[in-house]
Design a protein around this motif. Structure first.
Motif, PDB file in Angstrom:
ATOM      1  N   ALA A  18       0.828  -1.189   0.000  1.00  0.00           N
ATOM      2  CA  ALA A  18       0.000   0.000   0.000  1.00  0.00           C
ATOM      3  C   ALA A  18       0.864   1.241   0.000  1.00  0.00           C
ATOM      4  O   ALA A  18       1.830   1.330   0.744  1.00  0.00           O
ATOM      5  N   LYS A  20      -0.006   4.470   0.936  1.00  0.00           N
ATOM      6  CA  LYS A  20      -1.021   5.426   1.362  1.00  0.00           C
ATOM      7  C   LYS A  20      -0.372   6.643   1.960  1.00  0.00           C
ATOM      8  O   LYS A  20       0.674   6.557   2.599  1.00  0.00           O
ATOM      9  N   SER A  30      -8.826  11.152   1.174  1.00  0.00           N
ATOM     10  CA  SER A  30      -8.946   9.733   0.873  1.00  0.00           C
ATOM     11  C   SER A  30      -9.852   9.450  -0.323  1.00  0.00           C
ATOM     12  O   SER A  30     -10.890  10.066  -0.500  1.00  0.00           O
ATOM     13  N   ASN A  32      -9.983   5.995  -0.888  1.00  0.00           N
ATOM     14  CA  ASN A  32      -9.997   4.556  -0.667  1.00  0.00           C
ATOM     15  C   ASN A  32     -11.322   4.159  -0.021  1.00  0.00           C
ATOM     16  O   ASN A  32     -11.713   4.717   0.996  1.00  0.00           O
ATOM     17  N   HIS A  33     -12.002   3.209  -0.618  1.00  0.00           N
ATOM     18  CA  HIS A  33     -13.340   2.893  -0.116  1.00  0.00           C
ATOM     19  C   HIS A  33     -13.325   2.415   1.317  1.00  0.00           C
ATOM     20  O   HIS A  33     -14.270   2.660   2.078  1.00  0.00           O
ATOM     21  N   LYS A  34     -12.232   1.773   1.734  1.00  0.00           N
ATOM     22  CA  LYS A  34     -12.183   1.253   3.098  1.00  0.00           C
ATOM     23  C   LYS A  34     -11.992   2.394   4.094  1.00  0.00           C
ATOM     24  O   LYS A  34     -12.668   2.457   5.126  1.00  0.00           O
ATOM     25  N   PRO A 110     -12.157  -3.321  -7.502  1.00  0.00           N
ATOM     26  CA  PRO A 110     -10.997  -2.770  -6.798  1.00  0.00           C
ATOM     27  C   PRO A 110     -11.373  -1.649  -5.839  1.00  0.00           C
ATOM     28  O   PRO A 110     -10.726  -1.452  -4.824  1.00  0.00           O
ATOM     29  N   ASP A 111     -12.382  -0.874  -6.163  1.00  0.00           N
ATOM     30  CA  ASP A 111     -12.792   0.238  -5.308  1.00  0.00           C
ATOM     31  C   ASP A 111     -14.189   0.642  -5.757  1.00  0.00           C
ATOM     32  O   ASP A 111     -14.793  -0.022  -6.601  1.00  0.00           O
ATOM     33  N   TRP A 521      -5.324  -2.930   2.009  1.00  0.00           N
ATOM     34  CA  TRP A 521      -5.806  -1.573   1.695  1.00  0.00           C
ATOM     35  C   TRP A 521      -6.378  -1.507   0.290  1.00  0.00           C
ATOM     36  O   TRP A 521      -7.366  -0.844   0.023  1.00  0.00           O
ATOM     37  N   HIS A 522      -5.723  -2.201  -0.634  1.00  0.00           N
ATOM     38  CA  HIS A 522      -6.287  -2.327  -1.986  1.00  0.00           C
ATOM     39  C   HIS A 522      -6.682  -3.774  -2.170  1.00  0.00           C
ATOM     40  O   HIS A 522      -5.869  -4.667  -1.968  1.00  0.00           O
ATOM     41  N   SER A 523      -7.930  -3.988  -2.567  1.00  0.00           N
ATOM     42  CA  SER A 523      -8.304  -5.375  -2.816  1.00  0.00           C
ATOM     43  C   SER A 523      -8.697  -5.543  -4.278  1.00  0.00           C
ATOM     44  O   SER A 523      -9.154  -4.597  -4.913  1.00  0.00           O
ATOM     45  N   GLU A 525      -7.121  -5.939  -7.253  1.00  0.00           N
ATOM     46  CA  GLU A 525      -6.589  -5.163  -8.377  1.00  0.00           C
ATOM     47  C   GLU A 525      -6.761  -5.960  -9.663  1.00  0.00           C
ATOM     48  O   GLU A 525      -6.975  -5.409 -10.732  1.00  0.00           O
TER      49      GLU A 525
END
Lengths: 531, 184
Positions: A18, A20, A30, A32-34, A110-111, A521-523, A525
């Motif tokens: 990540a 970030k 941000s 990032n969806h999370k 991914p997001d 953090w990124h799922s 991809e």
């Protein structure tokens, strides 16, 4: 899989690849969806505490007959902002938080579709909340008009009303943008093989909710805009003297307001539909019928608004229509309750905290739905309209329904989000305290309503004293129990035990089966392949 | 990216839908007025369309009481007769006096209200000062008539009907016409 996740204690879900931004920038800017989901959930919880303090002021005043603590104007203002903050500040953002966290993972995206718009929809919320809070300090105090903001009271209220109207506009924009994001993510960004009818039910409920939001939030915006122009620009939408009609406001408001009830309830159905199968170790019973039932509830919700205003004056034919249409909603809702129960039937049940909250939801939401059926009957409603029976009814649906389901969801996904387990014993304490004090608070309000105690009053006749005292004690207990929840969550994040890869045996959606714990953090991809 | 274009198209469509729903909220206003007009609900400040039962029912007496208020206006507003006894079906005329004691010219609109509420549809107003806005110059006063027939289908348990008017200020209405208007 596990090797990739070394953890520093502290908040977050670090992942090896990540990049970030650090510090405050990570949150303010941000996309990032999370992270945005996390912010939604924290925002929602802080609003829950603000609205909760208001509820405790209300209940403390009602502990005894007579005026002890606050003046009626302030009491009215508390009634108003407790409702607005809990509905628009606490419950709706909580489920948008769940949506942000879970939908991309559950559909294998991914997001979210529009990450920057996602950031904007979150950051519109704090200013709106600020407006609602600052309204308390305007000349004349907060607008004591009730969360429904009925004209003509709202067209005559002090300057706090204008701040409230702007807050509603901003919250509406935020919801609409969030919904557009959710619909687009679900419809356009599913992983290959993830057909609509394979999606976890939570995604389905949010897809339907998002459509409801895009359809009705603008109507509410229209209604409060009319109130605003009536107040300042000489229009007469709701002013009888100018040829308008205050009852028109009620129609427009409830055209928004009834779907709004389902906007709150349907994502809660979604969460429960994930939790119950996981702890029954069985797939959800009647998946397709669940989808159709949810969609029918959403469609019916547009056709029943006037059951909130039987006493406002309407022809008996219209009353009959709205009564029958309302009763009809019990059918798809009954299908859902049946399916949840059938999911548990002959399952290998275990009763961890998420399941307990889901079961609490099931019992109490059904009870709230049942009192709703009682209220849908015109002759009964004419008697019970604006009494504490109504207050009891919608708190069973909103608190024991939506809030309990949100708690179930938090306990269920907290290990996935943080990589740490919450304390099961404390979780169970939280559940039982909430369950008991909730019923102490609200069950007695049915009796108060049946005995004729009107809602939204700071003082009452002596014969209501005992039940009110019981209800107030329950409210304090319920409020304090939520501090335990805050403690549990913070404790989990800072020093919870490391969660196993898949803490819940029966959980079967993509975030459990295809992603490590904690979720990186990124799922996704590269999209997962769903068979 | 193909996906991105599809996403944008979706966003545009949904935004148009949201804007259309904002318009729909406003479209409910004329829609509501039309429904009220067609079904005859809420036509309090419009003349009664047609009185069907003109048969005077001499066997029955109903007391009509009159009440007058001004909401937030320094207006003196009262009925000339406090009450009249009428037969259903009979054409009745009563009068109200109004005077502007305030220091500004104001346009007022009177809104009727009935007690008991369900008697409202049986009071058929042929002529009423509430059908028009009433401009009053400073110190100006006038006597205004109300002409009505009680429908003879009035439920038997209603023996007394109170007709109450409240004058509200119509903000933003031109007061200049005060001289020519006000025939009521």
């Amino acid at each position: 899989m596990e090797a990739a996740h070394a953890h520093t204690p502290g908040y977050g879900h670090d992942d090896h690849d990540a990049h970030k931004p650090s510090g405050i920038k990570r949150w303010v800017m941000s996309t990032n969806h999370k992270d945005i989901g996390t912010m939604y959930l924290w925002f929602s919880f802080s609003m829950f505490l603000v609205g909760g303090v208001m509820a405790l002021i209300i209940r403390s005043e009602l502990f005894q007959p007579g005026l002890q603590i606050v003046q009626p104007d302030f009491f009215n203002s508390m009634i108003t902002y407790h409702g607005l903050i809990m509905v628009f500040g606490a419950i709706m953002p909580a489920f948008v938080g769940f949506a942000n966290w879970l939908i991309p993972m559950q559909v294998g995206a991914p997001d979210m579709a529009f990450p920057r718009m996602n950031n904007l929809s979150f950051w519109l919320l704090p200013p709106a909340a600020l407006l609602l809070i600052v309204a308390q300090f305007m000349p004349g105090g907060g607008a004591g008009v009730g969360w429904t903001l009925y004209a003509p009271l709202s067209t005559q209220a002090g300057p706090a009303m204008d701040l409230t109207i702007f807050a509603i506009h901003i919250l509406g924009m935020s919801s609409i943008m969030g919904s557009i994001n959710i619909i687009t993510t679900i419809l356009n960004m599913r992983a290959p093989g993830m057909t609509l009818m394979k999606m976890p039910l939570f995604c389905w409920t949010w897809l339907i909710t998002a459509y409801l939001l895009v359809a009705v939030m603008p109507v509410l915006a229209g209604a409060v805009t009319m109130t605003l122009t009536d107040r300042h620009f000489g229009t007469h939408f709701f002013n009888a003297a100018g040829g308008g009609d205050p009852v028109l406001y009620q129609h427009i408001f409830w055209f928004f307001g009834h779907p709004e009830v389902y906007i709150i309830a349907i994502p809660a159905f979604g969460v429960v539909s994930q939790v119950i199968p996981a702890f029954s170790r069985k797939p959800l019973f009647g998946y397709a019928s669940m989808v159709y039932a949810t969609a029918s509830i959403a469609i019916l919700s547009f056709m029943v608004w006037a059951h909130h205003m039987y006493t406002a004056g309407m022809p008996v034919e219209a009353q009959l229509y709205f009564m029958y249409a309302t009763v009809l909603i019990a059918v798809p809702t009954g299908v859902k309750v049946f399916n949840w129960v059938a999911t548990m039937w002959r399952g290998s049940l275990t009763f961890e905290t998420p399941m307990l909250f889901a079961l609490g939801f099931l019992f109490l939401f059904t009870l709230g739905g049942f009192t709703g059926l009682v209220l849908s009957i015109v002759p009964v409603d004419v008697q019970l309209h604006d009494t504490y029976y109504v207050v009891a009814h919608f708190h069973y649906v909103m608190v024991a329904g939506a809030l309990f389901s949100a708690f179930a969801g938090i306990y269920f996904w907290l290990p996935k989000w943080t990589g740490r387990m919450y304390n099961e014993t404390l979780g169970k304490w939280h559940f039982w305290l909430s369950l008991i004090f909730f019923n102490v608070t609200f069950f007695v309000q049915h009796f108060l309503g049946l005995a004729g105690m009107p809602r939204r009053i700071p003082d009452y006749a002596l014969q209501f004293a005992e039940f009110n005292a019981i209800s107030s004690i329950g409210a304090w207990g319920f409020g304090l129990a939520q501090l335990l929840f805050l403690y549990i969550v913070i404790k989990t994040i800072t020093s919870g035990e490391k969660a196993p890869e898949k803490p819940w045996e029966g959980a079967d959606s993509l975030e459990w089966t295809h992603l490590p714990t904690p979720a990186p953090w990124h799922s996704f991809e590269t999209p997962p392949v769903v068979k | 990216m193909k996906n991105e274009r599809a996403n944008r198209r979706m966003m545009t469509r949904l935004s148009i839908f949201a804007v259309a729903m904002f318009g729909f909220g406003f479209a409910l206003v004329p829609f509501y007025e039309k429904i009220c007009e067609v079904t005859g609900i809420n036509n309090l400040i419009k003349p009664a369309a047609e009185v069907v039962n003109t048969q005077v029912d001499k066997s029955r007496w109903v007391t009509m009481e009159f009440d007058a208020n001004a909401h937030g206006l320094d207006w003196d507003f009262k009925p000339v007769q406090r009450s009249v006894r009428v037969h259903p079906g009979e054409m009745i005329q009563v009068e109200f006096d109004v005077r502007n004691n305030g220091s500004t010219a104001i346009v007022g609109q009177a809104i009727p209200s009935y007690g008991p509420k369900h008697a409202a549809p049986y009071v058929k107003k042929m002529e009423c000062f509430c059908f028009k806005q009433q401009p009053l110059q400073v110190g100006e006063g006038k006597r205004m008539p109300v002409q009505f027939i009680l429908d003879s289908t009035l439920p038997a348990d209603v023996n007394t009907i109170t007709l109450s008017y409240t004058f509200f200020e119509v903000k933003g209405a031109p007061v200049a016409q005060a001289k020519s208007g006000g025939k009521g």
